[in-house]
Design a protein around this motif. Sequence first.
Motif, PDB file in Angstrom:
ATOM      1  N   ARG A   1       0.996  -1.171  -0.290  1.00 20.56           N
ATOM      2  CA  ARG A   1      -0.269   0.273  -0.040  1.00 20.56           C
ATOM      3  C   ARG A   1       0.420   1.205  -0.114  1.00 20.56           C
ATOM      4  O   ARG A   1       2.280   1.354   0.402  1.00 20.56           O
ATOM      5  CB  ARG A   1      -1.053  -0.203   1.164  1.00 20.56           C
ATOM      6  N   PRO A   2       0.293   2.568  -0.599  1.00 19.78           N
ATOM      7  CA  PRO A   2       0.821   3.460   0.060  1.00 19.78           C
ATOM      8  C   PRO A   2       1.215   3.770   1.157  1.00 19.78           C
ATOM      9  O   PRO A   2       0.595   3.854   1.613  1.00 19.78           O
ATOM     10  CB  PRO A   2       0.101   4.574  -0.558  1.00 19.78           C
ATOM     11  N   VAL A   3       2.274   4.814   1.685  1.00 26.61           N
ATOM     12  CA  VAL A   3       2.428   4.755   2.655  1.00 26.61           C
ATOM     13  C   VAL A   3       2.650   6.214   2.791  1.00 26.61           C
ATOM     14  O   VAL A   3       3.821   6.657   2.034  1.00 26.61           O
ATOM     15  CB  VAL A   3       3.760   3.828   3.611  1.00 26.61           C
ATOM     16  N   VAL A   4       2.393   7.400   3.949  1.00 24.99           N
ATOM     17  CA  VAL A   4       2.692   8.429   4.395  1.00 24.99           C
ATOM     18  C   VAL A   4       3.463   9.179   5.492  1.00 24.99           C
ATOM     19  O   VAL A   4       3.001   7.740   6.890  1.00 24.99           O
ATOM     20  CB  VAL A   4       1.831   9.481   3.972  1.00 24.99           C
ATOM     21  N   LEU A   5       4.775   9.256   6.004  1.00 29.30           N
ATOM     22  CA  LEU A   5       5.935   9.155   6.786  1.00 29.30           C
ATOM     23  C   LEU A   5       5.109  10.562   6.904  1.00 29.30           C
ATOM     24  O   LEU A   5       6.389  11.630   6.838  1.00 29.30           O
ATOM     25  CB  LEU A   5       6.822   7.930   6.615  1.00 29.30           C
ATOM     26  N   LYS A   6       5.029  10.733   8.692  1.00 29.50           N
ATOM     27  CA  LYS A   6       5.085  12.387   9.038  1.00 29.50           C
ATOM     28  C   LYS A   6       6.153  13.305   9.960  1.00 29.50           C
ATOM     29  O   LYS A   6       5.424  12.605  10.997  1.00 29.50           O
ATOM     30  CB  LYS A   6       3.735  13.153   9.116  1.00 29.50           C
ATOM     31  N   GLY A   7       7.463  13.416   9.315  1.00 31.69           N
ATOM     32  CA  GLY A   7       8.160  12.888  10.969  1.00 31.69           C
ATOM     33  C   GLY A   7       9.165  11.594  10.565  1.00 31.69           C
ATOM     34  O   GLY A   7       8.846  10.425  11.190  1.00 31.69           O
ATOM     35  N   PHE A   8      10.434  11.889  11.070  1.00 32.16           N
ATOM     36  CA  PHE A   8      11.464  10.994  10.638  1.00 32.16           C
ATOM     37  C   PHE A   8      12.184  10.364  12.334  1.00 32.16           C
ATOM     38  O   PHE A   8      12.380   9.952  12.087  1.00 32.16           O
ATOM     39  CB  PHE A   8      12.876  11.660   9.812  1.00 32.16           C
ATOM     40  N   ASP A   9      11.731  11.278  13.002  1.00 29.00           N
ATOM     41  CA  ASP A   9      12.571  11.182  14.157  1.00 29.00           C
ATOM     42  C   ASP A   9      11.941  10.204  15.379  1.00 29.00           C
ATOM     43  O   ASP A   9      10.600   9.937  15.509  1.00 29.00           O
ATOM     44  CB  ASP A   9      13.076  12.165  15.392  1.00 29.00           C
TER      45      ASP A   9
ATOM     46  N   ALA B   1       9.464  14.578   5.513  1.00 29.03           N
ATOM     47  CA  ALA B   1       8.089  13.666   5.405  1.00 29.03           C
ATOM     48  C   ALA B   1       8.668  13.438   4.144  1.00 29.03           C
ATOM     49  O   ALA B   1       9.345  13.493   2.794  1.00 29.03           O
ATOM     50  CB  ALA B   1       7.037  14.783   5.407  1.00 29.03           C
ATOM     51  N   ALA B   2       7.745  11.983   4.013  1.00 32.98           N
ATOM     52  CA  ALA B   2       8.275  11.054   2.773  1.00 32.98           C
ATOM     53  C   ALA B   2       6.862  10.534   2.756  1.00 32.98           C
ATOM     54  O   ALA B   2       6.038  10.035   3.504  1.00 32.98           O
ATOM     55  CB  ALA B   2       9.071  10.341   3.149  1.00 32.98           C
ATOM     56  N   VAL B   3       6.452   9.983   1.164  1.00 34.70           N
ATOM     57  CA  VAL B   3       5.458   9.438   0.620  1.00 34.70           C
ATOM     58  C   VAL B   3       5.880   7.598  -0.545  1.00 34.70           C
ATOM     59  O   VAL B   3       7.481   8.621  -0.851  1.00 34.70           O
ATOM     60  CB  VAL B   3       4.568  10.278  -0.302  1.00 34.70           C
ATOM     61  N   ALA B   4       5.415   7.276  -0.179  1.00 36.79           N
ATOM     62  CA  ALA B   4       6.362   5.992  -0.283  1.00 36.79           C
ATOM     63  C   ALA B   4       4.917   5.154  -1.388  1.00 36.79           C
ATOM     64  O   ALA B   4       3.833   4.839  -1.065  1.00 36.79           O
ATOM     65  CB  ALA B   4       7.026   4.626   0.171  1.00 36.79           C
ATOM     66  N   VAL B   5       5.087   4.806  -3.092  1.00 35.38           N
ATOM     67  CA  VAL B   5       4.332   4.034  -4.097  1.00 35.38           C
ATOM     68  C   VAL B   5       4.954   3.204  -4.375  1.00 35.38           C
ATOM     69  O   VAL B   5       5.360   3.559  -5.381  1.00 35.38           O
ATOM     70  CB  VAL B   5       3.812   5.552  -4.650  1.00 35.38           C
TER      71      VAL B   5
ATOM     72  N   THR C   1      -8.467   5.315   0.839  1.00 33.99           N
ATOM     73  CA  THR C   1      -9.262   3.836   0.397  1.00 33.99           C
ATOM     74  C   THR C   1     -10.506   4.020   1.207  1.00 33.99           C
ATOM     75  O   THR C   1     -10.628   4.868   2.312  1.00 33.99           O
ATOM     76  CB  THR C   1      -8.098   3.220   1.005  1.00 33.99           C
ATOM     77  N   ALA C   2     -10.647   2.766   1.071  1.00 33.38           N
ATOM     78  CA  ALA C   2     -12.256   2.616   1.025  1.00 33.38           C
ATOM     79  C   ALA C   2     -12.641   1.697   2.209  1.00 33.38           C
ATOM     80  O   ALA C   2     -11.953   1.602   2.649  1.00 33.38           O
ATOM     81  CB  ALA C   2     -13.002   1.630   0.084  1.00 33.38           C
ATOM     82  N   ASN C   3     -13.381   2.717   3.188  1.00 36.85           N
ATOM     83  CA  ASN C   3     -14.018   1.794   4.489  1.00 36.85           C
ATOM     84  C   ASN C   3     -15.087   0.769   4.264  1.00 36.85           C
ATOM     85  O   ASN C   3     -15.694  -0.111   3.609  1.00 36.85           O
ATOM     86  CB  ASN C   3     -14.329   3.025   5.326  1.00 36.85           C
ATOM     87  N   ARG C   4     -15.825   0.499   5.312  1.00 33.44           N
ATOM     88  CA  ARG C   4     -16.654  -0.569   5.967  1.00 33.44           C
ATOM     89  C   ARG C   4     -18.181  -0.304   4.402  1.00 33.44           C
ATOM     90  O   ARG C   4     -18.462  -0.979   4.357  1.00 33.44           O
ATOM     91  CB  ARG C   4     -16.831  -1.342   6.776  1.00 33.44           C
ATOM     92  N   ASP C   5     -18.380   1.163   4.967  1.00 35.27           N
ATOM     93  CA  ASP C   5     -19.298   1.781   4.057  1.00 35.27           C
ATOM     94  C   ASP C   5     -19.951   2.292   2.697  1.00 35.27           C
ATOM     95  O   ASP C   5     -20.736   2.500   2.223  1.00 35.27           O
ATOM     96  CB  ASP C   5     -19.659   2.872   5.075  1.00 35.27           C
ATOM     97  N   GLY C   6     -18.480   1.332   2.073  1.00 34.57           N
ATOM     98  CA  GLY C   6     -18.161   2.271   0.642  1.00 34.57           C
ATOM     99  C   GLY C   6     -17.566   3.506   0.307  1.00 34.57           C
ATOM    100  O   GLY C   6     -18.319   3.396  -0.375  1.00 34.57           O
ATOM    101  N   LEU C   7     -17.275   3.916   1.500  1.00 30.34           N
ATOM    102  CA  LEU C   7     -16.633   5.485   1.125  1.00 30.34           C
ATOM    103  C   LEU C   7     -15.222   5.054   1.322  1.00 30.34           C
ATOM    104  O   LEU C   7     -14.796   4.903   1.808  1.00 30.34           O
ATOM    105  CB  LEU C   7     -17.526   5.972   1.754  1.00 30.34           C
ATOM    106  N   LEU C   8     -15.255   6.673   0.494  1.00 29.81           N
ATOM    107  CA  LEU C   8     -12.931   6.795   0.429  1.00 29.81           C
ATOM    108  C   LEU C   8     -13.431   7.012   1.546  1.00 29.81           C
ATOM    109  O   LEU C   8     -13.353   8.900   1.604  1.00 29.81           O
ATOM    110  CB  LEU C   8     -12.928   7.218  -1.104  1.00 29.81           C
ATOM    111  N   MET C   9     -12.020   7.401   2.445  1.00 27.97           N
ATOM    112  CA  MET C   9     -11.739   8.058   3.487  1.00 27.97           C
ATOM    113  C   MET C   9     -10.050   8.160   3.458  1.00 27.97           C
ATOM    114  O   MET C   9      -9.391   7.556   2.812  1.00 27.97           O
ATOM    115  CB  MET C   9     -12.180   7.596   4.923  1.00 27.97           C
ATOM    116  N   LEU C  10      -9.764   9.358   3.828  1.00 30.10           N
ATOM    117  CA  LEU C  10      -8.414   9.859   3.362  1.00 30.10           C
ATOM    118  C   LEU C  10      -7.583   8.926   4.688  1.00 30.10           C
ATOM    119  O   LEU C  10      -8.140   8.775   5.698  1.00 30.10           O
ATOM    120  CB  LEU C  10      -7.764  11.147   4.687  1.00 30.10           C
ATOM    121  N   ASP C  11      -6.712   8.061   3.982  1.00 28.85           N
ATOM    122  CA  ASP C  11      -5.804   6.967   4.998  1.00 28.85           C
ATOM    123  C   ASP C  11      -5.005   7.906   5.537  1.00 28.85           C
ATOM    124  O   ASP C  11      -4.699   7.687   7.089  1.00 28.85           O
ATOM    125  CB  ASP C  11      -5.152   6.042   4.023  1.00 28.85           C
ATOM    126  N   ASP C  12      -4.427   9.118   4.674  1.00 28.98           N
ATOM    127  CA  ASP C  12      -3.075   9.523   5.407  1.00 28.98           C
ATOM    128  C   ASP C  12      -2.875  11.255   4.129  1.00 28.98           C
ATOM    129  O   ASP C  12      -2.991  10.501   3.053  1.00 28.98           O
ATOM    130  CB  ASP C  12      -1.614   8.758   5.953  1.00 28.98           C
TER     131      ASP C  12
END
Length: 312
Positions: free
Chosen positions: A63-71, A88-92, A122-133
């Motif tokens: 999955r895509p991963v968002v990382l906010k802050g490295f410490d 910050a970084a994002v891996a796709v 990404t989609a939740n159980r209700d079939g809606l896209l929610m912000l993963d990060d």
Amino acid sequence: MDGKIDTPTDTFIQVAEVWVPKDDVLVYAAGDTNGLGAFEEASRGTRFAKGEGLPGKAWAEARPVVLKGFDGSYFKRTEVAKEAGLSAAVAVPVFDGDTLKAVLVVLCGDDAERIGAIEVWTANRDGLLMLDDGYYGAAEEFAFVSQHTCFPRGQGLPGGVWAADAPILMRDLGSGYKFVRASAAGKAGLTSGIGLPVRVPGGTPYVLTLLSALGTPIARRFEVWAVKRGGKAVLIDGVCEREGALWRDDGDGTRAEAPKAEAWKGPVGQVLGTGLPVVQRGAGGLPAGYGAFVGLPSYGGGAMTHIVAWYI
């Protein structure tokens, strides 16, 4: 003829890297470190096992991963990143079916004035896209609105990408009626954006959105290419900060006058030829006035289906 564009140094994304699997680890294949030589040297000497570091985490979790802050995080190059002003970084991950082709990693600076958005939905159980990060730089109000917004299939940029299962480009984010968060985008200075599906093993839907501001742009030019048989691609949509709409094909992408790309010819052709994300700076073949290029392929049904490209 393309005129000169002053290439901005104050971009939202500071570094772009491509990591590819080799002998059960990820190795550095290419990158644009924007003159950050020490960080590039550290990257070239680093390897990531599956689950290790940011690229390895995107590989292991598919999955895509968002990382906010490295410490204190799993990020392996923290000290050299801090010295370079990266925060910050994002891996796709790019998968072809169950096979990992590569991981594209983009890193952003810690300047409090930078505005933009890199989001994963990404989609939740209700079939809606929610912000993963997501990472928004200084666009705090827009980040808050995004955290409290959901999209049914077909609505807004993320929902439109989900419904079409294809990249979508949006212009005039601050005033466009199709962009649900237009008011907050306008206040933040976000002007254009692109969304694309990130297909992963198991079929969990993920949508990546890149939203660009004029002052600290992710891109001055976005393109969407549909990949055809025989190692060719056709431009189906594009927008340039200077020229406006480059091309828009509301049909099936087969109109004779549509711009085309062939494998190994030009930067988009390098994506077609290698089958991998391509990152270039100062290379030949870029449109006049642009200094850097990122091309990100998408796979489906055992073949490359689209290429999303952006230029600075």
